[in-house]
Design an enzyme around this catalytic site. Structure first.
Site, mmCIF file in Angstrom:
data_model
loop_
_atom_site.group_PDB
_atom_site.id
_atom_site.type_symbol
_atom_site.label_atom_id
_atom_site.label_comp_id
_atom_site.label_asym_id
_atom_site.label_seq_id
_atom_site.Cartn_x
_atom_site.Cartn_y
_atom_site.Cartn_z
ATOM 1 N N ASP A 236 3.289 -2.449 5.482
ATOM 2 C CA ASP A 236 3.156 -1.961 4.113
ATOM 3 C C ASP A 236 1.769 -1.361 3.926
ATOM 4 O O ASP A 236 0.784 -1.846 4.487
ATOM 5 C CB ASP A 236 3.353 -3.101 3.110
ATOM 6 C CG ASP A 236 2.315 -4.213 3.283
ATOM 7 O OD1 ASP A 236 1.307 -4.220 2.538
ATOM 8 O OD2 ASP A 236 2.488 -5.063 4.179
ATOM 9 N N SER A 237 1.688 -0.289 3.156
ATOM 10 C CA SER A 237 0.421 0.335 2.770
ATOM 11 C C SER A 237 -0.413 0.680 3.996
ATOM 12 O O SER A 237 0.004 1.469 4.848
ATOM 13 C CB SER A 237 -0.318 -0.576 1.799
ATOM 14 O OG SER A 237 -1.383 0.090 1.173
ATOM 15 N N ALA A 238 -1.623 0.086 4.146
ATOM 16 C CA ALA A 238 -2.413 0.352 5.340
ATOM 17 C C ALA A 238 -1.681 -0.107 6.593
ATOM 18 O O ALA A 238 -1.832 0.493 7.667
ATOM 19 C CB ALA A 238 -3.770 -0.342 5.237
#
Length: 491
Positions: A236-238
């Site tokens: 998720d995300s980074a």
């Protein structure tokens, strides 16, 4: 972001936000909220409260410590902690070869070294209450129990989000447990090295060590060899960024250096079955229109600096890890490397995605949505299979912060289905939904298909120009910052 583990501190923080909560409820009730028709009350409150906590006003080191505090292991999950042994420097050398091959200018970066990589095997544990602790048994015994409850041969290699400087596998245990429950898979959640102490490409080196360790277990490993065709990268995300750049590293190495020395053996570079991402961070320069246009629905604030001014790094109290010395603008990478494809995958040429395995990008109507959609378009145009689901009015990583909602449940179900189909070899560039967005309406009341080439009203040339201008702004800011620093050092 402060300490919330103390009950008195937590109560104080809640009381401070009572006016915000009352205002949000009132405006929502009289339908004068700016997000009316896009977010229900629960979503709007969640976004408002999280946004109020994301102040980032303490030193970076303190923020890190607060974000990685282990809450303990209890409830319907098995967790077995492992350390993957340090391999030869060939892993680092391979990453550097990929970086150098993909360079488009004078990008610079740190040489991170190779280190042991800590990780957690995680799986669903059935038949226990939410506060039931793990039994006091060895990590090997926990792994055996985890395997006993895993019904599928799939392994999900998970990379947590947190802007590359926050969070830890311990913060994402509920997320990976949900994935394990829905897929029957074991999940290996990786504790990669965090910036700013360990800037690019330290996390990527750790990710490659973890991936190769699954396929070719080092001596003393708990697990047996996992075929790459049974591995799905997820994050998720980074962590979504790390999944995607690890995939690009593997694609590049297959082209320029198809074997690597790993724990005394020369092994081939093979691709995973697929990559499943949630709200992936694909543009470190934050250049796309959605960072502003969708900020109303998101808890991630839009950029506030004026492009006519000198770009400055995040303003927080100094500590022993930030600012860096010599200073840099970005916590994760040097300014001249922000558009390297292994830092911002949106900047990769579309032909670099040729022969990629299936990729899932699930997102809300959030600040990061345009960059994910542009990346999906480029992967599709390269002829690789890509599946996109976008949820109307949902914020960044809504599947993690709103797990029990209908949208959250659909996110996990879709991700689990993608993992199963990718491992089963059912995904191909020409299959239904490859090349289209499934746009899921407010409260899941309807869906519609949008061609990827219509999703973002920017041409590739316009995207590249935005990236170039924002990267140059940051580069000039970093040069000025270093000039000021050198002058102080001389004094």
């Amino acid at each position: 972001m402060g300490k919330l583990d103390n009950p008195i501190s937590l109560l104080r923080e809640i009381l401070i936000r009572v006016p915000l909560i009352i205002k949000t409820i009132f405006l929502h009730a009289i339908r004068l909220s700016h997000v009316t028709g896009k977010q229900d009350l629960r979503t709007e409150l969640t976004v408002a409260v999280i946004r109020s906590f994301l102040t980032f006003n303490s030193p970076i080191g303190q923020q890190q410590k607060d974000s990685i505090r282990d809450p303990g292991i209890k409830g319907p999950m098995w967790v077995s902690k492992v350390t993957l042994p340090q391999p030869e420097n060939d892993v680092q050398d391979a990453v550097i070869k990929a970086i150098e091959d993909l360079k488009v200018g004078d990008e610079t970066y740190s040489i991170p070294g190779v280190a042991p990589v800590e990780a957690e095997w995680t799986g669903h544990r059935s038949g226990v209450e939410k506060n039931t602790p793990q039994p006091d048994i060895s990590e090997e015994a926990k792994y055996e129990e985890l395997c006993r409850e895993s019904t599928d041969e799939t392994v999900i290699l998970y990379f947590h989000g947190g802007i590359y400087f926050l969070c830890d596998p311990c913060t994402h245990r509920p997320v990976v447990t949900q994935l394990s429950k829905r897929t029957g898979a074991r999940v290996l959640s990786v504790r990669y090295r965090l910036a700013p102490q360990n800037p690019f490409p330290a996390a990527l080196v750790d990710a490659l060590v973890a991936y190769l360790s699954l396929i070719y277990p080092p001596p003393g490993s708990l697990h047996d060899p996992v075929p790459p065709s049974k591995i799905v990268l997820a994050g998720d995300s980074a962590g979504g960024n790390l999944c995607i750049v690890l995939l690009q590293t593997l694609l590049t190495l297959r082209r320029i250096c198809p074997t690597i020395r790993f724990h005394g053996r020369d092994i081939p570079i093979d691709l995973p079955a697929g990559v499943a991402t949630s709200s992936p961070w694909c543009d470190m320069t934050r250049s796309m229109p959605s960072v502003h246009h969708n900020s109303i629905y998101d808890f991630i604030a839009p950029p506030t600096q004026d492009p006519a001014s000198i770009y400055r790094p995040i303003s927080v109290p100094d500590d022993d890890i930030w600012p860096a010395k010599p200073p840099r603008i970005d916590l994760y990478a040097n300014a001249n490397a922000l558009l390297h494809p292994l830092v911002s995958p949106i900047a990769a040429r579309k032909d670099l995605w040729k022969d990629a395995p299936p990729v899932l990008i699930a997102m809300g109507e959030e600040g990061l949505s345009d960059e994910g959609l542009v990346l999906a378009r480029r992967i599709h145009e390269a002829g690789a299979p890509v599946v996109v689901e976008q949820f109307e009015g949902m914020p960044h990583c809504f599947g993690m912060v709103m797990m029990g909602t209908p949208s959250g449940r659909r996110f996990y179900d879709v991700t689990a289905e993608f993992c199963r189909d990718a491992v089963a070899g059912k995904m191909a560039a020409g299959t239904p939904l490859s090349g289209e967005i499934t746009y899921i309406g407010y409260k899941l009341l309807g869906t519609r298909q949008i061609p990827l080439d219509k999703a973002v009203p920017l041409t590739d040339e316009e995207v590249d120009e935005r990236l170039r201008m924002n990267a140059q702004w940051r580069l000039e800011g970093e040069r000025e910052l270093q000039r000021e620093w050198l002058e102080k050092v001389k004094l």
